[in-house]
Motif scaffolding. Structure first.
Motif, PDB file in Angstrom:
ATOM      1  N   ARG A 158       1.102 -14.728  -3.107  1.00 31.49           N
ATOM      2  CA  ARG A 158       0.277 -13.876  -3.982  1.00 31.49           C
ATOM      3  C   ARG A 158       0.641 -12.424  -3.721  1.00 31.49           C
ATOM      4  O   ARG A 158       0.705 -11.985  -2.563  1.00 31.49           O
ATOM      5  CB  ARG A 158      -1.205 -14.115  -3.661  1.00 31.49           C
ATOM      6  CG  ARG A 158      -2.177 -13.372  -4.571  1.00 31.49           C
ATOM      7  CD  ARG A 158      -2.287 -14.031  -5.919  1.00 31.49           C
ATOM      8  NE  ARG A 158      -3.497 -13.580  -6.610  1.00 31.49           N
ATOM      9  CZ  ARG A 158      -3.597 -12.481  -7.342  1.00 31.49           C
ATOM     10  NH1 ARG A 158      -2.545 -11.672  -7.465  1.00 31.49           N
ATOM     11  NH2 ARG A 158      -4.728 -12.176  -7.941  1.00 31.49           N
ATOM     12  N   TYR A 159       0.884 -11.648  -4.809  1.00 35.15           N
ATOM     13  CA  TYR A 159       1.308 -10.257  -4.687  1.00 35.15           C
ATOM     14  C   TYR A 159       0.238  -9.293  -5.206  1.00 35.15           C
ATOM     15  O   TYR A 159      -0.321  -9.492  -6.289  1.00 35.15           O
ATOM     16  CB  TYR A 159       2.619 -10.030  -5.449  1.00 35.15           C
ATOM     17  CG  TYR A 159       3.820 -10.637  -4.765  1.00 35.15           C
ATOM     18  CD1 TYR A 159       4.610  -9.893  -3.903  1.00 35.15           C
ATOM     19  CD2 TYR A 159       4.145 -11.983  -4.961  1.00 35.15           C
ATOM     20  CE1 TYR A 159       5.705 -10.456  -3.258  1.00 35.15           C
ATOM     21  CE2 TYR A 159       5.231 -12.557  -4.314  1.00 35.15           C
ATOM     22  CZ  TYR A 159       6.008 -11.789  -3.470  1.00 35.15           C
ATOM     23  OH  TYR A 159       7.078 -12.363  -2.824  1.00 35.15           O
ATOM     24  N   VAL A 182       0.864  -1.180   0.000  1.00 33.94           N
ATOM     25  CA  VAL A 182       0.000   0.000   0.000  1.00 33.94           C
ATOM     26  C   VAL A 182       0.901   1.231   0.000  1.00 33.94           C
ATOM     27  O   VAL A 182       1.637   1.471   0.961  1.00 33.94           O
ATOM     28  CB  VAL A 182      -0.932   0.021   1.226  1.00 33.94           C
ATOM     29  CG1 VAL A 182      -1.795   1.288   1.213  1.00 33.94           C
ATOM     30  CG2 VAL A 182      -1.812  -1.221   1.266  1.00 33.94           C
ATOM     31  N   SER A 183       0.902   1.952  -1.100  1.00 35.50           N
ATOM     32  CA  SER A 183       1.754   3.135  -1.246  1.00 35.50           C
ATOM     33  C   SER A 183       3.221   2.795  -1.004  1.00 35.50           C
ATOM     34  O   SER A 183       3.966   3.582  -0.418  1.00 35.50           O
ATOM     35  CB  SER A 183       1.311   4.256  -0.291  1.00 35.50           C
ATOM     36  OG  SER A 183      -0.039   4.576  -0.497  1.00 35.50           O
ATOM     37  N   GLY A 184       3.630   1.637  -1.455  1.00 29.77           N
ATOM     38  CA  GLY A 184       5.006   1.191  -1.250  1.00 29.77           C
ATOM     39  C   GLY A 184       5.957   1.739  -2.300  1.00 29.77           C
ATOM     40  O   GLY A 184       5.635   1.740  -3.488  1.00 29.77           O
ATOM     41  N   GLY A 235       2.995  -6.849 -12.045  1.00 28.13           N
ATOM     42  CA  GLY A 235       4.007  -7.867 -11.823  1.00 28.13           C
ATOM     43  C   GLY A 235       3.366  -9.237 -11.784  1.00 28.13           C
ATOM     44  O   GLY A 235       2.155  -9.384 -11.972  1.00 28.13           O
ATOM     45  N   ALA A 236       4.177 -10.245 -11.532  1.00 27.36           N
ATOM     46  CA  ALA A 236       3.662 -11.618 -11.438  1.00 27.36           C
ATOM     47  C   ALA A 236       2.686 -11.716 -10.264  1.00 27.36           C
ATOM     48  O   ALA A 236       2.930 -11.182  -9.188  1.00 27.36           O
ATOM     49  CB  ALA A 236       4.811 -12.598 -11.246  1.00 27.36           C
ATOM     50  N   VAL A 250      -1.933  -4.997  -9.686  1.00 24.26           N
ATOM     51  CA  VAL A 250      -2.172  -3.610  -9.289  1.00 24.26           C
ATOM     52  C   VAL A 250      -3.682  -3.382  -9.242  1.00 24.26           C
ATOM     53  O   VAL A 250      -4.343  -3.326 -10.278  1.00 24.26           O
ATOM     54  CB  VAL A 250      -1.504  -2.617 -10.258  1.00 24.26           C
ATOM     55  CG1 VAL A 250      -1.751  -1.178  -9.792  1.00 24.26           C
ATOM     56  CG2 VAL A 250      -0.015  -2.905 -10.380  1.00 24.26           C
ATOM     57  N   ILE A 251      -4.213  -3.272  -8.063  1.00 26.85           N
ATOM     58  CA  ILE A 251      -5.657  -3.070  -7.906  1.00 26.85           C
ATOM     59  C   ILE A 251      -6.043  -1.707  -8.460  1.00 26.85           C
ATOM     60  O   ILE A 251      -6.994  -1.581  -9.236  1.00 26.85           O
ATOM     61  CB  ILE A 251      -6.042  -3.209  -6.427  1.00 26.85           C
ATOM     62  CG1 ILE A 251      -5.729  -4.634  -5.941  1.00 26.85           C
ATOM     63  CG2 ILE A 251      -7.514  -2.870  -6.201  1.00 26.85           C
ATOM     64  CD1 ILE A 251      -5.637  -4.772  -4.455  1.00 26.85           C
TER      65      ILE A 251
END
Length: 289
Positions: A196-197, A106-108, A188-189, A247-248
């Motif tokens: 899970r990312y 989150v905002s990383g 990304g993957a 990416v949500i």
């Protein structure tokens, strides 16, 4: 009607730079944690150094993941890292994927922060401003630890700053590339080594006139120091720099600090950061995580 967002695995909310679990009655993740608990999720906030590099904070996180697993009987955890907390979460997942079900950034600053680049260049190594900045920041972090009443952890201000620059995160990414997009601004993957990312972030809200929220005003001012992602940043991290895994969304109308809490005087139609965490718990639940 209450939502049921109970996840298979406990959720750990991992704080970023100058973060903490609790100081007196004030909890950094208070609204987020309460909303998740009300929805049925099991939530923990690990205690990490307020300022240090990504690997040191990641090692601290690994120890606390072990503690949560022993205490709950769970086999894995879901890590949600805010700001630099996302990098600690990525480190833990890279080194112990068998203990991590998912990583959510989150905002990383997954490709570094242009603001950190600016600050690093402004502090000439060995000169007085750098020494003063390091001493002030480190002592402030020590003070936060004292107020929190928790075990004192090491603090290194310049190590933290260097770890957040484009170069510093680039070096980190060379060692721990899991979930990173291959194309700038892309996804990304989704799955790497069974983990899970996900990621989401925002941009500084655009409106005329001064903000009634001082935090939002600060983020608006800091956003002007960006070059590559001018008008596409949250005040501390660029929109596309935040991308990781699925990416949500990376353009919520939220500045960096308001991805942790609601803004004061928030318009009724504005993006609600707290709801985003509950929605994400439902997403984890649907993915059997």
């Amino acid at each position: 009607m209450l939502l049921n967002a109970t996840t298979n695995h406990p959720i750990l909310l991992v704080h970023g730079l100058f973060g903490f679990e609790r100081i007196g009655p004030f909890e950094l993740f208070h609204d987020v944690k309460q909303a998740l608990k009300a929805a049925g999720a099991q939530v923990f906030v690990p205690h990490l150094s307020a300022i240090h590099d990504n690997e040191i904070r990641g090692e601290q996180l690994l120890l606390q993941i072990d503690t949560v697993l022993r205490g709950t009987g769970a086999t894995k955890v879901n890590l949600i890292g805010h700001s630099q907390g996302a990098l600690a979460a990525r480190y833990a997942a890279a080194l112990a994927p068998h203990n991590v079900a998912s990583v959510t950034s989150v905002s990383g600053p997954n490709h570094g922060s242009e603001l950190a680049d600016f600050l690093r260049k402004a502090l000439v190594p060995g000169r007085l401003p750098e020494v003063v900045a390091q001493n002030v920041a480190t002592r402030f972090a020590d003070f936060l630890s004292l107020l929190s009443g928790q075990k004192a952890l090491p603090h290194r201000a310049l190590a933290a700053l260097g770890a957040l620059t484009t170069e510093g995160v680039g070096n980190f990414n060379d060692k721990y590339p899991q979930g990173l997009p291959e194309v700038w601004g892309g996804h990304g993957a989704e799955w790497v080594n069974g983990v899970r990312y996900f990621s989401w972030s925002g941009v500084v809200p655009q409106f005329e006139g001064p903000s009634l929220d001082p935090v939002q005003s600060i983020c608006r001012a800091l956003s002007e120091y960006f070059i590559t992602e001018l008008a596409q940043n949250d005040g501390l991290v660029g929109r596309f720099s935040s991308h990781l895994g699925t990416v949500i969304r990376s353009d919520y109308s939220l500045d960096h600090l308001h991805t942790l809490r609601r803004a004061s005087g928030q318009p009724a139609m504005a993006d609600d950061a707290i709801s985003l965490y509950v929605e994400h718990a439902l997403r984890l639940q649907a993915a059997d995580l």
